[in-house]
Scaffold this motif. Structure first.
Motif, PDB file in Angstrom:
ATOM      1  N   THR A 122       0.828  -1.252   0.060  1.00 29.77           N
ATOM      2  CA  THR A 122      -0.052   0.105   0.009  1.00 29.77           C
ATOM      3  C   THR A 122       0.958   1.205   0.299  1.00 29.77           C
ATOM      4  O   THR A 122       0.561   2.131  -0.734  1.00 29.77           O
ATOM      5  N   VAL A 123       1.835   1.232   0.775  1.00 28.31           N
ATOM      6  CA  VAL A 123       2.859   2.392   0.772  1.00 28.31           C
ATOM      7  C   VAL A 123       3.360   2.457  -0.322  1.00 28.31           C
ATOM      8  O   VAL A 123       3.658   3.626  -0.751  1.00 28.31           O
TER       9      VAL A 123
ATOM     10  N   SER B 261      12.459   8.393   4.414  1.00 26.67           N
ATOM     11  CA  SER B 261      11.871   8.620   5.788  1.00 26.67           C
ATOM     12  C   SER B 261      10.722   7.887   5.891  1.00 26.67           C
ATOM     13  O   SER B 261      10.139   7.428   6.777  1.00 26.67           O
ATOM     14  N   ALA B 262       9.946   7.641   4.515  1.00 25.50           N
ATOM     15  CA  ALA B 262       8.699   6.746   4.680  1.00 25.50           C
ATOM     16  C   ALA B 262       8.861   5.416   5.219  1.00 25.50           C
ATOM     17  O   ALA B 262       8.205   4.695   6.292  1.00 25.50           O
TER      18      ALA B 262
ATOM     19  N   ILE C  23       2.353   7.698   3.851  1.00 19.84           N
ATOM     20  CA  ILE C  23       2.017   8.403   2.724  1.00 19.84           C
ATOM     21  C   ILE C  23       1.980   9.836   2.971  1.00 19.84           C
ATOM     22  O   ILE C  23       2.128  10.658   2.020  1.00 19.84           O
ATOM     23  N   ILE C  24       1.552  10.327   4.211  1.00 21.59           N
ATOM     24  CA  ILE C  24       1.683  11.752   4.432  1.00 21.59           C
ATOM     25  C   ILE C  24       2.965  12.520   4.213  1.00 21.59           C
ATOM     26  O   ILE C  24       3.145  13.270   3.605  1.00 21.59           O
ATOM     27  N   LEU C  25       3.814  11.654   4.697  1.00 18.57           N
ATOM     28  CA  LEU C  25       5.288  12.106   4.572  1.00 18.57           C
ATOM     29  C   LEU C  25       5.810  12.396   3.242  1.00 18.57           C
ATOM     30  O   LEU C  25       6.459  13.151   2.895  1.00 18.57           O
ATOM     31  N   ASN C  26       5.046  11.401   2.184  1.00 20.79           N
ATOM     32  CA  ASN C  26       5.747  11.549   0.874  1.00 20.79           C
ATOM     33  C   ASN C  26       4.762  12.446  -0.005  1.00 20.79           C
ATOM     34  O   ASN C  26       4.848  12.426  -1.304  1.00 20.79           O
ATOM     35  N   LEU C  27       3.716  13.213   0.625  1.00 26.48           N
ATOM     36  CA  LEU C  27       3.118  13.983  -0.195  1.00 26.48           C
ATOM     37  C   LEU C  27       3.825  15.213  -0.955  1.00 26.48           C
ATOM     38  O   LEU C  27       3.671  15.648  -1.735  1.00 26.48           O
ATOM     39  N   ARG C  28       5.007  15.431  -0.217  1.00 28.51           N
ATOM     40  CA  ARG C  28       5.654  16.234  -0.824  1.00 28.51           C
ATOM     41  C   ARG C  28       6.264  15.944  -2.538  1.00 28.51           C
ATOM     42  O   ARG C  28       6.580  16.955  -3.104  1.00 28.51           O
TER      43      ARG C  28
END
Lengths: 101, 209
Positions: free
Chosen positions: A8-9, B48-49, B68-73
């Motif tokens: 998923t990630v 980081s993810a 997933i939030i960390l990778n929004l950049r």
């Protein structure tokens, strides 16, 4: 369960990298030119800050990092070579840390 | 052009390797099995993810959402690269667009250059993870060597700033990032600084005119 989380990630990470390429025809880059240029500089600056500050574990690390960055700067201004500048910074960091230990 | 990217990417690889070794060791210590740890590096390829995932692995919802939030950049990275480079194979180019590959992509103007950067970075990342899984404690136990190699990251970003010369954006970006870092959100700080800084720069130029 672990494999499901990893997949998923992985898919979500890939989509955050891919979607802007697929949607590029819908984005007016001329209009957003200045925004994106300023944004990219800010991001690189943020990456520098987080990686530099994050590496400071003890007070003595700060001068080691600053001196090494100075060598990186001088090497870059002299030869304009990215790889050489970084490697000289790594070596300086290594030898100063070794001397302080 | 791929070769040029590989050569330019050597500093990235030097920095990735020890971090990947650490990831391998840390993820094992968190209870992940060897195959899954290597699989994470092969498929996610985002430092980081992956660290967040391994740290939160006992809480499946958080372990999925936080990385997933960390990778929004990365959404911004793709927009910026699309503007500079003609991307003919987005499915391939997108996979390797990490923080460091994005930052160094400004040194070339061809998609293949990005492939070269991503290739050597990916090899170092996966290989480092395998070494970590197989017993990289020897490497990271030498703290001086480990930290010297990791210094490749700030050195890389600093050189890129030196050649960029947009000091106002750089200063504001650094300030925003420092503030959010102090509050405990370093990765979110990168995203916020990328979104917030252009508006501040525009406001400053409007005010001075």
């Amino acid at each position: 369960m672990e494999v499901f989380i990893i997949l998923t990630v992985a898919i979500a990470t890939y989509l955050t990298r891919l979607l802007p390429f697929l949607l590029k025809d819908r984005i007016d880059f001329e209009r957003w030119g200045n925004f994106l240029s300023s944004s990219s500089t800010a991001i690189i600056s943020s990456l520098f800050v987080t990686s530099f500050v994050g590496a400071q574990r003890e007070p003595k690390d700060l001068p080691v990092g600053i001196v090494s960055l100075l060598i990186v700067t001088l090497t870059f201004l002299r030869w304009r070579n990215l790889g050489l500048s970084i490697i000289s910074g790594i070596l300086m960091y290594f030898f100063i840390s070794l001397a302080l230990n | 052009m791929i070769r040029k990217g590989v050569i330019y990417g050597i500093p990235i690889a030097l920095g990735y390797f020890p971090v990947a070794v650490t990831f391998g060791l840390m993820a094992l210590a968190r209870g992940m099995n060897e195959t899954d740890v290597v699989l994470a590096s092969m498929l996610i390829f985002a430092g980081s993810a992956q660290f967040a995932l391994a740290t939160l692995i006992d809480y499946p919802l958080n372990a999925t959402l936080i990385p997933i939030i960390l990778n929004l950049r990365h959404l911004i990275y793709g927009c910026i690269v699309s503007r500079r480079v003609e991307v003919k194979k987005p499915f391939l180019t997108a996979f390797g667009l990490t923080d460091e590959v994005f930052a160094l992509s400004f040194k070339g103007d061809d998609e293949r250059f990005i492939w070269g950067l991503a290739l050597i970075a990916y090899i170092a990342w996966v290989f480092g993870t395998v070494v970590g899984v197989l017993g990289g404690s020897i490497i990271i136990s030498n703290e001086v060597l480990y930290r010297s190699l990791v210094f490749a990251f700030p050195a890389l970003f600093f050189v890129l700033l030196l050649s960029n010369r947009d000091w106002i954006s750089a200063f504001i970006g650094a300030f925003v990032s420092l503030m959010l870092m102090a509050l405990g959100y370093p990765s979110i700080g990168i995203l916020i600084s990328g979104l917030f800084t252009p508006f501040v720069v525009r406001w400053l130029s409007w005010r001075s005119s």
